[in-house]
Motif scaffolding. Structure first.
Motif, PDB file in Angstrom:
ATOM      1  N   LYS A 142       0.885  -1.416   0.275  1.00  0.00           N
ATOM      2  CA  LYS A 142       0.044   0.520  -0.100  1.00  0.00           C
ATOM      3  C   LYS A 142       0.626   1.086  -0.076  1.00  0.00           C
ATOM      4  N   GLY A 143       1.779   1.272   0.820  1.00  0.00           N
ATOM      5  CA  GLY A 143       2.143   2.660   0.941  1.00  0.00           C
ATOM      6  C   GLY A 143       3.391   2.602  -0.521  1.00  0.00           C
ATOM      7  N   ALA A 144       3.709   1.879  -0.712  1.00  0.00           N
ATOM      8  CA  ALA A 144       4.844   1.515  -2.125  1.00  0.00           C
ATOM      9  C   ALA A 144       4.168   2.502  -3.141  1.00  0.00           C
ATOM     10  N   LEU A 145       2.710   2.642  -3.294  1.00  0.00           N
ATOM     11  CA  LEU A 145       2.316   3.542  -4.175  1.00  0.00           C
ATOM     12  C   LEU A 145       2.231   5.871  -3.834  1.00  0.00           C
ATOM     13  N   ARG A 146       1.880   5.876  -3.137  1.00  0.00           N
ATOM     14  CA  ARG A 146       2.382   6.533  -2.477  1.00  0.00           C
ATOM     15  C   ARG A 146       4.531   7.585  -2.578  1.00  0.00           C
ATOM     16  N   ARG A 147       4.960   6.346  -2.016  1.00  0.00           N
ATOM     17  CA  ARG A 147       6.011   6.322  -2.170  1.00  0.00           C
ATOM     18  C   ARG A 147       6.772   6.549  -3.742  1.00  0.00           C
ATOM     19  N   ARG A 148       6.068   6.276  -4.580  1.00  0.00           N
ATOM     20  CA  ARG A 148       6.428   6.136  -6.412  1.00  0.00           C
ATOM     21  C   ARG A 148       6.070   7.678  -6.613  1.00  0.00           C
ATOM     22  N   GLN A 149       4.495   7.951  -5.736  1.00  0.00           N
ATOM     23  CA  GLN A 149       3.902   8.951  -6.726  1.00  0.00           C
ATOM     24  C   GLN A 149       5.253  10.206  -6.001  1.00  0.00           C
ATOM     25  N   LEU A 150       6.010   9.942  -4.879  1.00  0.00           N
ATOM     26  CA  LEU A 150       6.735  10.971  -4.363  1.00  0.00           C
ATOM     27  C   LEU A 150       7.906  10.985  -5.262  1.00  0.00           C
ATOM     28  N   ARG A 151       8.536   9.929  -5.438  1.00  0.00           N
ATOM     29  CA  ARG A 151       9.445   9.849  -6.162  1.00  0.00           C
ATOM     30  C   ARG A 151       9.384  10.986  -7.636  1.00  0.00           C
TER      31      ARG A 151
END
Length: 179
Positions: A142-151
């Motif tokens: 779940k957190g991966a999508l937030r981290r991807r968008q931040l990157r």
């Protein structure tokens, strides 16, 4: 033919190294660059296991050097894919240091790396989906999508207005409604 999906355990990698004199700085601690090299290697193997392809490093999240690793310590690096997107994969790496004679082991570093699967010409190729099973796997997923968008926002490859997962974290109206 590549699988439609894989599980986290399919990409797990454990790598062990010993800190030798050539790996250290003038304080007899593991050089940060050497640790980053080992982290990149273990993460790339994990991404290759998931994608069954050659992979290239696309990004590295923050690595904090909070605990030095001394000469003679054993370093264990654990990596696993946390989420697969179309052609990219996020890999979580955790590093442990161990002073065997003193019987001390501690977590020293954690980071997320992103890899892109490529073909023989270096062109991106589709990767299998990841199916998380455990609660921890689901949290990372779940957190991966937030981290991807931040990157992507930080790299100026995504408009901040399009970062829906990030916007939901900071939308005060939505936060008030959840209570």
């Amino acid at each position: 033919m590549k699988e439609a999906y894989k599980h986290v355990k399919d990409s797990e990698v454990i790598m062990t190294e010993m800190v030798l004199p050539n790996d250290t700085n003038t304080l007899n601690n593991l050089m940060g660059g050497k640790l980053m090299h080992w982290m990149d290697v273990v993460a790339a193997i994990s991404a290759q296991r998931h994608s069954n392809s050659v992979v290239v490093t696309a990004s590295v999240d923050n690595i904090s050097f909070k605990n030095p690793i001394a000469l003679g310590n054993v370093v264990t690096l654990k990596a696993q894919v946390t989420r697969a997107f179309n052609t990219s994969m996020e890999v979580y790496i955790e590093v442990f240091a161990e002073d065997i004679p003193a019987n001390k082991k501690y977590s020293s570093h954690k980071a997320f790396f992103t890899f892109v699967a490529v073909d023989e010409e270096g062109l991106p190729v589709k990767v299998p989906e990841l199916k998380p099973i455990s609660e921890q796997e689901m949290e990372f997923y779940k957190g991966a999508l937030r981290r991807r968008q931040l990157r992507l926002v930080l790299a100026k490859r995504m408009n901040p207005q399009d970062a829906t997962e990030l916007k939901s974290l900071f939308d005060l109206d939505k936060i008030g409604q959840k209570e």
